[in-house]
Design an enzyme around this catalytic site. Structure first.
Site, mmCIF file in Angstrom:
data_model
loop_
_atom_site.group_PDB
_atom_site.id
_atom_site.type_symbol
_atom_site.label_atom_id
_atom_site.label_comp_id
_atom_site.label_asym_id
_atom_site.label_seq_id
_atom_site.Cartn_x
_atom_site.Cartn_y
_atom_site.Cartn_z
ATOM 1 N N GLU A 154 -25.294 -10.852 10.771
ATOM 2 C CA GLU A 154 -25.981 -11.274 12.002
ATOM 3 C C GLU A 154 -25.136 -10.980 13.241
ATOM 4 O O GLU A 154 -25.068 -11.781 14.172
ATOM 5 C CB GLU A 154 -26.306 -12.768 11.941
ATOM 6 C CG GLU A 154 -27.195 -13.150 10.775
ATOM 7 C CD GLU A 154 -27.545 -14.629 10.760
ATOM 8 O OE1 GLU A 154 -28.728 -14.959 10.607
ATOM 9 O OE2 GLU A 154 -26.619 -15.460 10.906
ATOM 10 N N CYS A 183 -33.377 -22.264 12.692
ATOM 11 C CA CYS A 183 -32.742 -22.483 13.984
ATOM 12 C C CYS A 183 -33.576 -21.901 15.125
ATOM 13 O O CYS A 183 -33.553 -22.427 16.245
ATOM 14 C CB CYS A 183 -31.344 -21.884 13.995
ATOM 15 S SG CYS A 183 -31.263 -20.190 13.359
#
Length: 633
Positions: free
Chosen positions: A291, A390
């Site tokens: 990520e 998230c």
């Protein structure tokens, strides 16, 4: 207001001073308030993340805890969104009542650590996310204090912050969290309460970062920015969300402590990252595996990770740098990111989300199940919930506080940074803003209330107007060209005076830097601040987006319903070859000739995948493009 610096070039305006009254963002904020917040609340009850706090109180947590180690943080982000949004006071109070009994007498609060059968407190700073969760709890408490007045949530947050200061202060644990976030939260709590110890602790965390206090992970220390001290880094690197949250916290510390060197260091990192590691959409992060940011100019569209949370964090960072310096370039990036990543994540009904935001979808995705969690990066369509969720709550809190990003003030007047139908009132000034932006380029500001002395109204002229002409019309009817940057009018205003900014919102071709190898020989279409894309549902029957070849000598034109059209002579759809080997000598025939010429309809990137499974691409190869060239004319 989400950010309230004690010093800086500009003063932010709060949600009680700015209201969005209509248009693009009003519709999305209405959906957020009426659908997304309840959707997130319902899912967190369904998957047990809220129930974790009950299980902790009842002694069941060892066996009954659900979700990842950072699941607490998503409950806190939902609380922050509720606080900023308004109209959810009952739900907010009920959630605070659920959370409060789980807090230990010394202020410690986490459902994944510290109880019988669990790992000890702060025993896994690399991956445990305890301080990260506190960061979101503290931000929720600050939001409640500023928007609703101090309540139970704010008290919980302050007790937790006191525990952090006791545990990690100068004589405590010499460590940092593997996921930055608490830094900016502690500074904001210091601004809210006036307590110096919270600022001191935030500054300590920033200075400890990069000192190798965390174990060396599989992805290298840069993954959690523990490779270099913040002051020595030259570009944002590693996990994109972590890097951006840390940079935002460093700006907050620099502003409050008057540390110009630290501020300059983060500004340099922002410059390098925008110039070499940012997608056309404003998205950041090109690695799926970690990520993370890739190397300079490694920006493959089909492998773009461009996490929604990274976009939220980028806006947070840009806003803080704008407040500190007044430089409109930071608002330019925030605009690009808001329209093309943050607005892309939620579905039109606000009940499904993109976690990652690719710029090229090669295969039609499968509709995710409506009653099950989806793998976060593998969802090829927007999904209702993720095992790691998230992003939905981050979008929710960003849309809830969005009016705070529109305007600022200083000793000389008012500055408009983002454009939406709005009402602004601060001190003795009141303005109304009317616009059809981003679909049209006319922005009219009407003076409703004004003092009887000169002041300055400043309007941002976006950098995307470069090469075109923007115009500013003053109250007396005089008109002048407005180059990219800031256009200002200074005078004694009267109620009823109007100032109009006309921005050249029309379709345009955009070429990449040739060092972005993955899109060399391709072009994109933008219109105003919006990036456009080709979606397979709009193509002639039997054709796919990978067959498109375009001729940039034909200009794109406005189409109906916010689309852009390119004339049929400019678009060729290549016949697909069944050759057994995908390579050939340079002088050998390339395969079947272009099978068909036809026009193409492009749609705003933020709207793609709302009409079912489809393929999509932003960057369109040019006809006959030579290797190493974007020009085939």
């Amino acid at each position: 207001m989400p950010v309230a610096p004690g010093r800086g070039r500009l003063r932010p305006l709060g949600l009680d001073e700015v209201r969005i009254t209509g248009g693009f963002w009003a519709r999305r904020r209405h959906t957020n308030a009426t659908a997304t917040l309840d959707h997130c609340h319902d899912w967190m009850e369904r998957v047990g993340w809220i129930g974790n706090f009950r299980a902790a109180v009842e002694g069941r947590i060892r066996h009954d805890r659900r979700g990842r180690e950072f699941a607490d943080s998503d409950v806190y982000k939902l609380l922050e969104a509720m606080a900023w949004s308004g109209g959810h006071d009952t739900e907010l109070a009920a959630l605070a009542e659920t959370i409060a009994p789980a807090q230990e007498p010394d202020g410690y609060l986490n459902t994944a650590f510290g109880r019988p059968g669990q790992q000890h407190r702060y025993s896994d700073l690399e991956w445990g996310h305890e301080l990260y969760c506190y960061g979101h709890l503290i931000q929720a408490g600050v939001a409640q204090s500023r928007a609703r007045g101090e309540g139970e949530l704010a008290k919980i947050a302050r007790r937790a912050a006191d525990q952090v200061c006791a545990a990690f202060g100068p004589d405590g644990i010499e460590g940092v969290c593997g996921h930055p976030e608490i830094e900016t939260a502690l500074v904001e709590l210091a601004r809210t309460t006036g307590e110096q110890r919270y600022l001191d602790q935030a500054a300590l965390f920033v200075e400890r970062r990069g000192r190798h206090t965390l174990a060396d992970p599989e992805f290298g220390r840069a993954y959690y920015q523990d490779d270099l001290p913040v002051r020595e880094a030259t570009v944002l690197r590693g996990h994109a969300v972590r890097a951006l949250y840390l940079a935002a916290g460093a700006v907050d510390v620099a502003v409050e402590t008057g540390d110009d060197d630290l501020l300059a260091a983060v500004a340099r990192q922002w410059e390098a990252t925008v110039a070499r590691r940012t997608y056309l959409t404003g998205g950041m992060g090109s690695h799926h595996r970690d990520e993370a940011f890739g190397d300079d100019f490694v920006l493959p569209p089909d492998r773009a990770y461009s996490e929604t949370c990274a976009a939220v964090a980028s806006v947070m960072l840009s806003w803080r740098l704008l407040l500190a310096t007044g430089d409109p370039r930071y608002a330019d990036l925030a605009e690009r990111t808001l329209f093309n990543v943050v607005a892309t994540s939620p579905s039109e009904d606000g009940r499904a989300f993109f976690y990652a935001n690719t710029l090229h979808r090669r295969r039609r995705g499968a509709v995710p199940p409506a009653d099950a969690e989806s793998p976060r990066a593998e969802s090829s369509l927007r999904a209702p919930w993720f095992a790691v969720s998230c992003c939905p709550t981050n979008v929710a809190r960003t849309l809830a506080l969005l009016p705070a990003y529109l305007a600022t003030a200083d000793d000389h007047g008012i500055q408009l940074h983002q454009y939406a139908d709005a009402e602004i009132a601060t001190g003795g000034l009141a303005l109304s803003v009317r616009t059809d932006y981003p679909h049209g380029g006319s922005v009219t500001v009407r003076v409703e209330r004004t003092p009887d002395h000169p002041w300055t109204l400043s309007l941002r002229v976006p950098d995307w107007t470069r090469g075109s002409t923007a115009r500013l019309t003053a109250p007396d009817g005089s008109c002048r060209t407005a180059p990219p940057g800031t256009a200002a009018v200074t005078q004694v205003f009267r109620p009823g005076d109007e100032i109009r900014l006309d921005l050249p919102v029309r379709p345009r071709w955009t070429a990449p830097d040739p060092r972005v190898d993955a899109v060399r020989g391709a072009l994109a279409v933008e219109r105003g601040p919006l990036v456009y894309c080709a979606e397979s549902v709009d193509l002639p029957d039997g054709h796919d987006v990978d067959a498109i070849r375009t001729d940039p000598s034909t200009a794109p034109q406005d189409g109906p319903d916010d689309t852009v059209v390119v004339d049929g002579d400019a678009i060729a759809y290549d016949a697909q070859s069944d050759a057994p080997w995908p390579y050939r000598p340079l002088d050998a025939p390339a395969g079947p000739p272009a099978a068909e010429r036809a026009g193409i309809v492009l749609v705003p990137y933020h709207s793609w995948a709302n009409r079912g499974p489809s393929t999509m691409r932003v960057w369109l190869p040019t006809r006959g493009a030579r290797p190493g060239s974007t020009d085939d004319r």
